[in-house]
Design a protein around this motif. Structure first.
Motif, PDB file in Angstrom:
ATOM      1  N   THR A   1       0.812  -1.218   0.000  1.00  0.00           N
ATOM      2  CA  THR A   1       0.000   0.000   0.000  1.00  0.00           C
ATOM      3  C   THR A   1       0.845   1.269   0.000  1.00  0.00           C
ATOM      4  O   THR A   1       0.288   2.364  -0.033  1.00  0.00           O
ATOM      5  CB  THR A   1      -0.910   0.022   1.247  1.00  0.00           C
ATOM      6  OG1 THR A   1      -0.088  -0.007   2.409  1.00  0.00           O
ATOM      7  CG2 THR A   1      -1.864  -1.144   1.257  1.00  0.00           C
ATOM      8  N   ALA A   2       2.178   1.106   0.055  1.00  0.00           N
ATOM      9  CA  ALA A   2       3.023   2.308   0.034  1.00  0.00           C
ATOM     10  C   ALA A   2       2.959   2.961  -1.344  1.00  0.00           C
ATOM     11  O   ALA A   2       2.771   2.287  -2.357  1.00  0.00           O
ATOM     12  CB  ALA A   2       4.451   1.932   0.378  1.00  0.00           C
ATOM     13  N   ILE A   3       3.111   4.290  -1.362  1.00  0.00           N
ATOM     14  CA  ILE A   3       3.023   5.024  -2.629  1.00  0.00           C
ATOM     15  C   ILE A   3       4.410   5.570  -2.952  1.00  0.00           C
ATOM     16  O   ILE A   3       4.941   6.373  -2.195  1.00  0.00           O
ATOM     17  CB  ILE A   3       2.032   6.182  -2.512  1.00  0.00           C
ATOM     18  CG1 ILE A   3       0.713   5.679  -1.921  1.00  0.00           C
ATOM     19  CG2 ILE A   3       1.811   6.841  -3.854  1.00  0.00           C
ATOM     20  CD1 ILE A   3      -0.226   6.763  -1.502  1.00  0.00           C
TER      21      ILE A   3
ATOM     22  N   GLU B   1      -3.585   8.861  -7.311  1.00  0.00           N
ATOM     23  CA  GLU B   1      -4.662   7.955  -7.726  1.00  0.00           C
ATOM     24  C   GLU B   1      -5.733   8.785  -8.424  1.00  0.00           C
ATOM     25  O   GLU B   1      -6.160   9.828  -7.929  1.00  0.00           O
ATOM     26  CB  GLU B   1      -5.254   7.237  -6.517  1.00  0.00           C
ATOM     27  CG  GLU B   1      -6.499   6.420  -6.837  1.00  0.00           C
ATOM     28  CD  GLU B   1      -6.454   5.009  -6.291  1.00  0.00           C
ATOM     29  OE1 GLU B   1      -5.473   4.641  -5.636  1.00  0.00           O
ATOM     30  OE2 GLU B   1      -7.406   4.255  -6.545  1.00  0.00           O
TER      31      GLU B   1
ATOM     32  N   ARG C   1      -2.961   6.993   7.836  1.00  0.00           N
ATOM     33  CA  ARG C   1      -1.660   7.072   7.181  1.00  0.00           C
ATOM     34  C   ARG C   1      -1.887   7.455   5.722  1.00  0.00           C
ATOM     35  O   ARG C   1      -3.009   7.413   5.227  1.00  0.00           O
ATOM     36  CB  ARG C   1      -0.939   5.717   7.260  1.00  0.00           C
ATOM     37  CG  ARG C   1      -0.381   5.459   8.645  1.00  0.00           C
ATOM     38  CD  ARG C   1       0.496   4.231   8.645  1.00  0.00           C
ATOM     39  NE  ARG C   1      -0.297   3.039   8.355  1.00  0.00           N
ATOM     40  CZ  ARG C   1       0.247   1.883   7.987  1.00  0.00           C
ATOM     41  NH1 ARG C   1       1.545   1.775   7.829  1.00  0.00           N
ATOM     42  NH2 ARG C   1      -0.531   0.830   7.760  1.00  0.00           N
ATOM     43  N   LEU C   2      -0.802   7.835   5.051  1.00  0.00           N
ATOM     44  CA  LEU C   2      -0.931   8.201   3.644  1.00  0.00           C
ATOM     45  C   LEU C   2      -0.445   7.026   2.811  1.00  0.00           C
ATOM     46  O   LEU C   2       0.749   6.886   2.530  1.00  0.00           O
ATOM     47  CB  LEU C   2      -0.092   9.461   3.361  1.00  0.00           C
ATOM     48  CG  LEU C   2      -0.249  10.065   1.957  1.00  0.00           C
ATOM     49  CD1 LEU C   2      -1.704  10.196   1.571  1.00  0.00           C
ATOM     50  CD2 LEU C   2       0.405  11.428   1.901  1.00  0.00           C
ATOM     51  N   HIS C   3      -1.372   6.142   2.481  1.00  0.00           N
ATOM     52  CA  HIS C   3      -1.029   4.981   1.667  1.00  0.00           C
ATOM     53  C   HIS C   3      -2.159   4.754   0.668  1.00  0.00           C
ATOM     54  O   HIS C   3      -3.109   5.540   0.591  1.00  0.00           O
ATOM     55  CB  HIS C   3      -0.741   3.754   2.529  1.00  0.00           C
ATOM     56  CG  HIS C   3      -1.826   3.431   3.534  1.00  0.00           C
ATOM     57  ND1 HIS C   3      -3.073   4.002   3.494  1.00  0.00           N
ATOM     58  CD2 HIS C   3      -1.835   2.594   4.594  1.00  0.00           C
ATOM     59  CE1 HIS C   3      -3.806   3.531   4.477  1.00  0.00           C
ATOM     60  NE2 HIS C   3      -3.074   2.684   5.167  1.00  0.00           N
ATOM     61  N   ARG C   4      -2.025   3.699  -0.131  1.00  0.00           N
ATOM     62  CA  ARG C   4      -2.976   3.501  -1.221  1.00  0.00           C
ATOM     63  C   ARG C   4      -4.438   3.449  -0.759  1.00  0.00           C
ATOM     64  O   ARG C   4      -5.294   4.050  -1.408  1.00  0.00           O
ATOM     65  CB  ARG C   4      -2.640   2.223  -1.980  1.00  0.00           C
ATOM     66  CG  ARG C   4      -1.409   2.360  -2.844  1.00  0.00           C
ATOM     67  CD  ARG C   4      -1.226   1.105  -3.681  1.00  0.00           C
ATOM     68  NE  ARG C   4       0.143   1.005  -4.151  1.00  0.00           N
ATOM     69  CZ  ARG C   4       0.596   1.658  -5.220  1.00  0.00           C
ATOM     70  NH1 ARG C   4      -0.209   2.433  -5.907  1.00  0.00           N
ATOM     71  NH2 ARG C   4       1.840   1.532  -5.591  1.00  0.00           N
TER      72      ARG C   4
ATOM     73  N   THR D   1      -5.449   7.049  -0.454  1.00  0.00           N
ATOM     74  CA  THR D   1      -5.597   7.805  -1.700  1.00  0.00           C
ATOM     75  C   THR D   1      -6.792   7.299  -2.506  1.00  0.00           C
ATOM     76  O   THR D   1      -7.478   8.072  -3.164  1.00  0.00           O
ATOM     77  CB  THR D   1      -4.313   7.720  -2.548  1.00  0.00           C
ATOM     78  OG1 THR D   1      -3.971   6.351  -2.728  1.00  0.00           O
ATOM     79  CG2 THR D   1      -3.173   8.433  -1.841  1.00  0.00           C
TER      80      THR D   1
ATOM     81  N   ARG E   1       3.773  15.819  -0.132  1.00  0.00           N
ATOM     82  CA  ARG E   1       3.238  15.149  -1.314  1.00  0.00           C
ATOM     83  C   ARG E   1       2.220  16.021  -2.036  1.00  0.00           C
ATOM     84  O   ARG E   1       1.665  15.606  -3.054  1.00  0.00           O
ATOM     85  CB  ARG E   1       2.561  13.848  -0.906  1.00  0.00           C
ATOM     86  CG  ARG E   1       3.533  12.819  -0.363  1.00  0.00           C
ATOM     87  CD  ARG E   1       3.231  11.488  -0.988  1.00  0.00           C
ATOM     88  NE  ARG E   1       3.991  10.433  -0.374  1.00  0.00           N
ATOM     89  CZ  ARG E   1       4.492   9.414  -1.077  1.00  0.00           C
ATOM     90  NH1 ARG E   1       4.287   9.344  -2.369  1.00  0.00           N
ATOM     91  NH2 ARG E   1       5.160   8.480  -0.470  1.00  0.00           N
TER      92      ARG E   1
END
Ligand SMILES: [K+]
Ligand SMILES: [K+]
Ligand SMILES: [K+]
Ligand SMILES: [K+]
Ligand SMILES: [K+]
Ligand SMILES: [K+]
Lengths: 646, 646
Positions: free
Chosen positions: A464-466, A473, B487-490, B493, B529
């Motif tokens: 899931t890391a970007i 997205e 958290r900032l993950h997929r 997003t 980001r």
């Protein structure tokens, strides 16, 4: 200093069962072996001294806490860390079980009528301590002080009075002084040596609390490392003094105890009906007299100190679990020190474990200790080996004139590691009856489990890391809204109104015809009421809801793979749990099936039944409803940009 | 005719335990009372005949099924109907328990080594029958035929051979013929009369299956009512013949059975070690010889017939539960005849009830029967009273020349009601040991519970109904989207992209600062980001998630009471249940709190982890991802009409 009593409760109260266990295990070799009790106690005291001294540098080096888990994982690698962590989790559980079992044992010694109630008493004690901790633990420091200092004082007075009387020639005589142990003549020299070593290891279990202190360093006042080290020395000194005193007094007053009363000869009644008294109870009755105020006070102080020790594990376990969960080794529900829910989960897990142990081993101190020993000495040995490594690494980096510090550190840690490692070896060789393999299995299973949990979190985290350079997205091109309908009532019309408010590209109501008759009636009512959203009836030959709906959703999305589908589910909100059983049940399965379908959002539109709303909120809702109606008649429907589904 | 064996299993197999129970209860009054067995059996046969005849008009009048529940609720009002329904639910449960316990009893009679395994055997039998029914029951008709006809044939041959031998002067002698019952001399005449009446009632319990047949009318071929009535007559005739035959044979061969073997005198071993054999086993061994093929066949046929009877309750119970659930008296999960999930739920409920009964009463037939009787005769009496009312109402409406039909009907129903009502009275007066009050309590609790369930559904139905003249529910004026972020993950997003796709009036990301450190890191990454949605950090002094979020949502809505708030929750979809434990846990509580807040929609945006997706779907997803990226680079962000939250 509030820290001393909190951390002292566990190691100091251990004196109650550790001294007894030295005598009980030696008795396995027959009455003759009991003469070795002072030597074994001396060895135990020496090991305590060595370990306490060696833990001083450890707590200074790791003021962040974590004890053997932190030391082992940083110096010996994550695998050793996991083994240490698993051992510690098991040890905390057994600390509670052993302390509570010993507390009940001392209570029953004083009040033998309670003998048949050991197991319920022990389980109830765990539950009470857990409940107290669940409600909050602001005053832990103060509430630990009275029992711990009380226990130290009680035992100190007991030993002093007893030894003074003995020196005066009128030594106290224990109730069991005339009993003999019917064993030992058939044991080989090796077996006898193993018995002595096992007695030594059992007494050494009194060390257990030391590691808990190392775990708890962050709770000390600054300078934390220094204060923790001083506390450890004080605790170690107290433990040594008490063990030496109690064992000496026990030997001079002739205390004879075994695990099974039927191993004793000279009992006044058949052995099945005889309740053995704990060592401290026998000593206090011998010194102060049975039923005397002094004897009662010793029992009360012992029971309270042991319960305080159990309580201290309830402080430490959630912290360790939180540390492990933050490192990804345990489920996130246990994570974050200070999080109330995580703390409660930790307490529940610990209670469950301790109660299970107590039930399986019938709240007997001896068999519980057998389980305890292996895990305990595993984590000690790992911590000391870690410290050896720690000092080795420092040796190269320190100034020439200060080289003696890491060298001494290495030496102390090596001696401590040798002591605890040899004890562990003895325990494995002697195959501590019933206990060893169970503990090893549980520790191994816990270790593997934590490894897999961490693996799962790592996998999810990678997936899931970007990446920094990745495009954001993109939004779905179009959103298709599907409102699941079973009847035409307020929850349905609310869901329809909310769905329209999200301005989807297409909007349709869908009903699954589990009952053909009901579906036809719904269609008719839909037409009669002129609901401004088309209703689609999905066939369900096998009377399922989830499958036809999921297939329809997939079909809608197949027309535009870049589109998303929003499924609106009307839901009831009720006031009581038993009402919840009457509604929304099928939604759980449905949600799971929908969630597994790519490109879907699942929207619950709650409809609060009147009974679920408080008085004030009801009035607010009525006002809102009125203003909605006014607004509607003024502005008309505002759903211009909704293109209907064909 | 397949219907006969299916419905005959229950009443016909009852012969096995009903005949035995007549003898067992009479033995409470001592050996002397056993001479009354033929008279009691005759009375039982007469009652069976009356009830069967009276049920003929009942099934013709109610071809829709429902038995005493339908008759009582339509003719005597909903309260009587509920009492009948509760009795029937309890009776089905006890039918399973009694039949299985009797089956095990007969098995143990033939193989006494199994005596200690009665309870596990009984529980296992219930679970096997339940499992078979959970997997489907297409062939119920055929699979019932062999055991039922086999049992009838086996008992018929047994009785014929036995009585022929007896007539020839060489009557069979039961193994218990020489035993005496050590009782009775101290009983008063009234007590003796009550014992006889109770024996009669226990034998009358063989009627149980009759009501099940009335419930099952819809399963018959057309003309349903007529076929059901004929089946009832055939079943009644068979039962009467078998009861008469077995009791006669038992009397001539001197069978002596009691609930407790220690009430018997003349046993060859101490009574604790003696396993009493069932009446049928004793008879078959007396007639064919112990260990003979004939004796084995009788036992096998009996056991199979009893298990088939238990199985028939598994057919009937879910149907009755569905009928009650459709009427709103039971949770909807049980509703709709033919719905697979409802059917499974019914089977689970029945198994749970039967296993509980078997465990509590240690799988003993006698105590289970004590529980059975009260419920059974309550539902019979209510059904017959309902029929009296039914005929009364018809009397006025029928043509003069046909008046004899309702008059005869009233008379038959009145006689039947009197018989069953008097039996019920006897049972209540005799206070069937231990059983009566438990059954009455359970029936009352079930009745009140069903009443309350119905009340709740009615309330909800009134509250959610939409009057015909009411304006349609208006759309919320504006929709505010809140995306909960940790958290900032997929998954995050994706939730943001989906939220933007619903084109809300305002859009913001919200994080609850349970951990200040983590929240600051998230804010920094958010800025770095350049995420195009503002992030709001909510303080959480008590480290809770739900409360700050709910308060924020309320605050957003307070600005516009006609607005709605959509809360987007990113969720993981995992492949295994144990992985689910590692994620999304706090969402459950959060969802419940949000759902209770007016004006809120809760949106799950599932993120399917790779492990949860099948191979084919993975490829499809990769293709969709590629086309999304192309689309995005071509068209740019399409979020023009999103006004940011201040
Ligand atoms: K003790
Ligand atoms: K301890
Ligand atoms: K500990
Ligand atoms: K039987
Ligand atoms: K029956
Ligand atoms: K029945």
């Amino acid at each position: 200093r509030l820290a001393l009593p909190v951390f002292a409760a566990d190691p100091v109260s251990s004196v109650a069962w550790a001294t007894q266990e030295i005598l009980v295990i030696l008795a396995l070799g027959g009455t003759a072996l009991l003469v070795l009790a002072p030597e074994v106690a001396l060895a135990v005291c020496v090991v305590i001294a060595i370990v306490v001294v060696s833990y001083g540098p450890l707590v200074r080096a790791y003021p962040g806490g974590g004890g053997s888990f932190a030391v082992a994982s940083r110096n010996l690698g994550p695998r050793a860390g996991l083994v240490a962590a698993a051992s510690l989790l098991v040890d905390y559980t057994l600390t509670v079980a052993v302390a509570v079992a010993a507390a009940v044992d001392n209570l029953v010694s004083a009040l033998p009528v309670l003998d048949d109630g050991r197991i319920p008493l022990a389980v109830a004690s765990v539950l009470v301590v857990a409940a107290v901790n669940l409600r909050g633990r602001r005053e832990a420091g103060w509430s630990a002080m009275v029992p711990v200092y009380g226990f130290v004082l009680a035992v100190a007075v007991l030993v002093t009075v007893g030894l003074v009387r003995w020196a005066g020639g009128e030594g106290p005589v224990a109730v069991s002084a005339d009993f003999d142990v019917d064993r030992g003549t058939d044991l080989t020299a090796v077996a006898l040596a193993l018995v002595v070593l096992r007695a030594f290891a059992s007494g050494g279990a009194a060390l257990a609390g030391v590691d808990a202190t190392a775990n708890g360093v962050p709770a000390f006042r600054a300078p934390k490392g220094r204060n923790a080290a001083v506390t450890l020395l004080a605790v170690g000194g107290l433990s040594i003094a008490l063990i030496a005193g109690v064992v000496t007094l026990a030997v001079v007053s002739g205390v004879t105890v075994t695990r099974d009363p039927c191993d004793l000869q000279g009992l006044p009644v058949p052995c099945e009906e005889y309740t053995q008294q704990s060592v401290l109870t026998q000593l206090s009755q011998a010194v102060f007299g049975a039923g005397s105020v002094g004897a009662v006070l010793v029992t009360v102080a012992t029971v309270l100190a042991l319960l305080t020790a159990a309580n201290s594990a309830f402080n430490g376990f959630p912290l360790l679990a939180a540390t492990l969960a933050e490192a990804g080794y345990l489920p996130r529900q246990l994570a974050r020190r200070g999080d109330r829910l995580a703390y409660s989960n930790g307490i529940l897990a610990l209670s469950l474990g301790a109660v299970t142990m107590l039930l399986v081993l019938e709240a007997r101190v001896g068999p519980l200790l057998d389980l305890y020993l292996i895990g305990l000495f595993t984590s000690f040995t790992l911590a000391q080996l870690g410290m050896v490594r720690h000092w080795r690494l420092r040796q190269g980096r320190s100034r020439r004139t200060r080289r003696w510090v890491p060298r001494l550190g290495t030496a102390v840690a090596a001696v401590a590691a040798t002591c605890t490692g040899l004890t562990l070896l003895v325990l494995v060789v002697a195959k501590v009856p019933n206990g060893a393999w169970a503990t090893l299995l549980v520790v191994a299973a816990l270790g593997v489990g934590m490894h897999r949990v961490r693996g799962h979190y790592d996998l999810v985290s990678r997936e899931t890391a970007i990446p920094a350079d990745e495009a954001p997205e993109t939004m779905p091109a179009r959103v298709h809204a599907v409102v699941l309908v079973s009847r035409l009532h307020r929850p349905t019309t609310r869901a329809l109104a909310y769905a329209r408010a999200t301005r989807p590209s297409t909007l349709e109501a869908v009903t699954v015809a589990v009952d053909q008759e009901a579906a036809r009636e719904l269609s008719e009512e839909w037409a009669r009421r002129k609901v401004p959203v088309p209703l689609r009836v999905l066939d369900s030959p096998y009377r399922e809801v989830a499958k036809p709906l999921v297939e329809h959703v997939k079909a809608v999305r197949a027309k535009g793979p870049r589109d998303a589908v929003t499924v609106f589910l009307p839901e009831y909100v009720v006031a009581h749990w038993w009402e919840a059983v009457l509604h929304n049940r099928s939604n759980l399965w449905l949600r799971a099936r929908l969630a597994a379908t790519p490109g879907v959002m699942v929207v619950s539109v709650p409809y609060q039944l009147r009974s679920s709303i408080e008085e004030g909120d009801l009035a607010a809702r009525a006002a809102a409803d009125r203003s909605l109606v006014q607004e509607a008649s003024r502005a008309g429907a505002a759903d211009r940009d909704i293109e209907r589904h064909p």
